[in-house]
Design an enzyme around this catalytic site. Structure first.
Site, PDB file in Angstrom:
ATOM      1  N   SER A  21       0.855  -1.189   0.000  1.00  0.00           N
ATOM      2  CA  SER A  21       0.000   0.000   0.000  1.00  0.00           C
ATOM      3  C   SER A  21       0.893   1.241   0.000  1.00  0.00           C
ATOM      4  CB  SER A  21      -0.851  -0.007   1.264  1.00  0.00           C
ATOM      5  OG  SER A  21      -1.412   1.267   1.481  1.00  0.00           O
ATOM      6  N   SER A  22       0.416   2.312  -0.627  1.00  0.00           N
ATOM      7  CA  SER A  22       1.239   3.527  -0.707  1.00  0.00           C
ATOM      8  C   SER A  22       1.531   4.098   0.676  1.00  0.00           C
ATOM      9  CB  SER A  22       0.551   4.582  -1.571  1.00  0.00           C
ATOM     10  OG  SER A  22      -0.679   4.957  -1.012  1.00  0.00           O
ATOM     11  N   CYS A  23       0.710   3.744   1.692  1.00  0.00           N
ATOM     12  CA  CYS A  23       0.922   4.314   3.022  1.00  0.00           C
ATOM     13  C   CYS A  23       2.092   3.668   3.761  1.00  0.00           C
ATOM     14  CB  CYS A  23      -0.345   4.202   3.862  1.00  0.00           C
ATOM     15  SG  CYS A  23      -0.710   2.521   4.326  1.00  0.00           S
ATOM     16  N   TYR A  71       0.068  -1.221  10.544  1.00  0.00           N
ATOM     17  CA  TYR A  71      -0.313  -1.773   9.234  1.00  0.00           C
ATOM     18  C   TYR A  71       0.901  -1.755   8.299  1.00  0.00           C
ATOM     19  CZ  TYR A  71      -2.868  -1.976   4.766  1.00  0.00           C
ATOM     20  OH  TYR A  71      -3.329  -2.306   3.508  1.00  0.00           O
ATOM     21  N   LYS A  89       2.785  -4.850   6.393  1.00  0.00           N
ATOM     22  CA  LYS A  89       2.841  -4.916   4.921  1.00  0.00           C
ATOM     23  C   LYS A  89       4.288  -4.918   4.411  1.00  0.00           C
ATOM     24  CE  LYS A  89      -1.395  -5.190   3.388  1.00  0.00           C
ATOM     25  NZ  LYS A  89      -1.815  -6.248   2.466  1.00  0.00           N
ATOM     26  N   HIS A  96     -12.386   4.542   4.835  1.00  0.00           N
ATOM     27  CA  HIS A  96     -11.499   5.556   4.270  1.00  0.00           C
ATOM     28  C   HIS A  96     -12.314   6.796   3.901  1.00  0.00           C
ATOM     29  CE1 HIS A  96      -8.972   1.932   3.611  1.00  0.00           C
ATOM     30  NE2 HIS A  96      -8.036   2.773   3.997  1.00  0.00           N
TER      31      HIS A  96
HETATM   32  O1  GFB Z   1      -8.740   7.752   3.876  1.00  0.00           O
HETATM   33  P1  GFB Z   1      -8.211   8.017   5.233  1.00  0.00           P
HETATM   34  O2  GFB Z   1      -9.020   7.516   6.375  1.00  0.00           O
HETATM   35  O3  GFB Z   1      -6.782   7.429   5.422  1.00  0.00           O
HETATM   36  O4  GFB Z   1      -8.070   9.615   5.427  1.00  0.00           O
HETATM   37  P2  GFB Z   1      -5.263   7.800   5.019  1.00  0.00           P
HETATM   38  C1  GFB Z   1      -7.533  10.453   4.430  1.00  0.00           C
HETATM   39  C2  GFB Z   1      -7.668  11.915   4.822  1.00  0.00           C
HETATM   40  O5  GFB Z   1      -9.053  12.278   4.757  1.00  0.00           O
HETATM   41  C3  GFB Z   1      -7.207  12.257   6.245  1.00  0.00           C
HETATM   42  C4  GFB Z   1      -9.418  12.975   5.940  1.00  0.00           C
HETATM   43  O6  GFB Z   1      -6.536  13.492   6.201  1.00  0.00           O
HETATM   44  C5  GFB Z   1      -8.513  12.356   7.010  1.00  0.00           C
HETATM   45  O7  GFB Z   1      -8.436  13.192   8.154  1.00  0.00           O
HETATM   46  N1  GFB Z   1     -10.866  12.841   6.182  1.00  0.00           N
HETATM   47  C6  GFB Z   1     -11.778  13.863   6.139  1.00  0.00           C
HETATM   48  C7  GFB Z   1     -11.540  11.729   6.505  1.00  0.00           C
HETATM   49  N2  GFB Z   1     -12.988  13.440   6.476  1.00  0.00           N
HETATM   50  C8  GFB Z   1     -12.887  12.096   6.697  1.00  0.00           C
HETATM   51  C9  GFB Z   1     -13.836  11.118   7.092  1.00  0.00           C
HETATM   52  O8  GFB Z   1     -15.022  11.367   7.291  1.00  0.00           O
HETATM   53  N3  GFB Z   1     -13.357   9.826   7.197  1.00  0.00           N
HETATM   54  C10 GFB Z   1     -12.056   9.511   6.975  1.00  0.00           C
HETATM   55  N4  GFB Z   1     -11.664   8.222   7.097  1.00  0.00           N
HETATM   56  N5  GFB Z   1     -11.122  10.455   6.655  1.00  0.00           N
HETATM   57  C11 GFB Z   1      -4.996   5.276   5.378  1.00  0.00           C
HETATM   58  C12 GFB Z   1      -4.150   4.396   6.255  1.00  0.00           C
HETATM   59  O9  GFB Z   1      -4.524   6.553   5.570  1.00  0.00           O
HETATM   60  O10 GFB Z   1      -4.872   4.961   4.019  1.00  0.00           O
HETATM   61  C13 GFB Z   1      -4.303   2.986   5.950  1.00  0.00           C
HETATM   62  O11 GFB Z   1      -4.441   4.690   7.615  1.00  0.00           O
HETATM   63  C14 GFB Z   1      -4.413   2.655   4.472  1.00  0.00           C
HETATM   64  O12 GFB Z   1      -3.262   2.271   6.528  1.00  0.00           O
HETATM   65  C15 GFB Z   1      -5.138   3.680   3.649  1.00  0.00           C
HETATM   66  O13 GFB Z   1      -3.169   2.409   3.928  1.00  0.00           O
HETATM   67  C16 GFB Z   1      -4.934   3.523   2.153  1.00  0.00           C
HETATM   68  O14 GFB Z   1      -5.104   7.933   3.535  1.00  0.00           O
HETATM   69  O15 GFB Z   1      -4.766   8.942   5.820  1.00  0.00           O
END
Ligand code: GFB
Length: 312
Positions: A110-112, A139, A143, A182
């Protein structure tokens, strides 16, 4: 034996977003000899059960799409489960794939899992050159171990195990639970619910400044099958679109697509996570593979799917 229509293929995690997209892709290409087991039928965390399954079924090709995944909040809240479940699942499947002579296995990173402050766009060789983002370190550690296991099983035993590095994914069968999802499915749901309930604002986490690259899962599945056919190297390979968007612009796009008319309310007590993680996709472009579904169309497709499948 080459990867062909008759090959026996095991898609681990076929009920998840990625696994189900790989199964759809394989079936559309005429692959019929698929072995599929739900997590209830086979708990991939149980090494004995996994070994027995491989001994009995003897798949020749494996897509390892089973993993514990989640958004920024789930990754922070369930750190022990994210590292343990992912390490255990991948250890069991990779080891059994070696013991029972799987010809080729594809593992998903994963890119993260690249360093938090990696130069942008991120090239494959930047892996392990810096510290990880704290919100998803467990995670990422799991990975990275999976990626390295594929490399080392290749080096020591000659296994053709490859790993690929997808960017943030979305699409059919995504997780729309606001506590674990996400950002993209979360915002689709939040804007949709707010529209239906005539609310005048939607809460969005963080500052809106971080940028993310989004790949539709059908494009990822296409890349997985393409790489199963065409890529046999030890080094991982990035799979993305090569373009990113700020969370703020994503929110405005989703607002427009869902038809919500109210305001955005930023909750800055929630984490931003990594500032940017745009993949350098020149390696896969040089192999003549490119993503086809643009973000706007992909979000519309996902919204239609969400309405048909989640709203009763
Ligand atoms: O997609 P996300 O949960 O994960 O959050 P990451 C991406 C960005 O969107 C963050 C913002 O800056 C969040 O604060 N965001 C805004 C929100 N509103 C929301 C909301 O309602 N829900 C969520 N979830 N985010 C993950 C990793 O990171 O990416 C995992 O933690 C995984 O390990 C995945 O690899 C692809 O992109 O930050």
């Amino acid at each position: 034996m080459a990867f062909s229509k008759n090959s026996k293929i095991y898609v681990a995690g076929h009920n998840g977003m990625v696994g189900s997209a790989i199964v759809r892709k394989l079936k559309s290409l005429g692959h019929e000899n698929l072995v599929l087991k739900s997590s209830k039928e086979l708990d991939l965390r149980n090494s004995e059960d996994v070994a027995n399954f491989f001994e009995e079924e003897r798949p020749k090709f494996v897509f390892l799409a089973a993993a514990k995944v989640g958004g920024i909040l789930a990754n922070s809240n369930y750190k022990a489960d994210f590292i343990y479940d992912n390490l255990t699942i991948q250890n069991n499947v990779i080891k059994s794939a070696h013991l029972f002579n799987v010809e080729k296995l594809l593992f998903l990173g994963s890119s993260c899992i690249y360093p938090k402050n990696a130069p942008q766009p991120i090239k494959e060789e930047y892996l392990l050159t810096g510290l990880l983002e704290t919100t998803n370190e467990p995670y990422a550690i799991a990975k990275i171990a999976g990626l390295k296991m594929c490399q080392y099983f290749r080096e020591q035993y000659g296994c053709n195990f490859i790993s690929i590095m997808p960017t943030n994914l979305y699409g059919k069968n995504d997780n729309f639970d606001l506590k674990t999802s996400h950002v993209l499915p979360a915002l689709l749901r939040k804007f949709h619910d707010a529209k239906i309930n005539n609310e005048n604002k939607v809460e969005i986490w963080g500052s809106g400044n971080p940028k993310r690259e989004f790949l539709h899962v059908d494009d990822l599945a296409d890349a997985c099958v393409f790489l199963m056919n065409n890529y046999n190297k030890s080094e991982t390979i990035n799979v993305g679109t090569g373009e990113d968007i700020s969370i703020k612009d994503l929110a405005l796009l989703i607002k427009k697509i869902t038809g919500f008319k109210g305001d955005l309310e930023w909750n800055s007590s929630m984490p931003d996570g990594t500032y940017r993680k745009l993949l350098d996709v020149s390696k896969i472009h040089n192999l003549q593979w490119k993503a086809k579904i643009n973000l706007k169309d992909g979000i519309k497709l996902t919204y239609d799917w969400y309405i048909k499948n989640h709203i009763v």
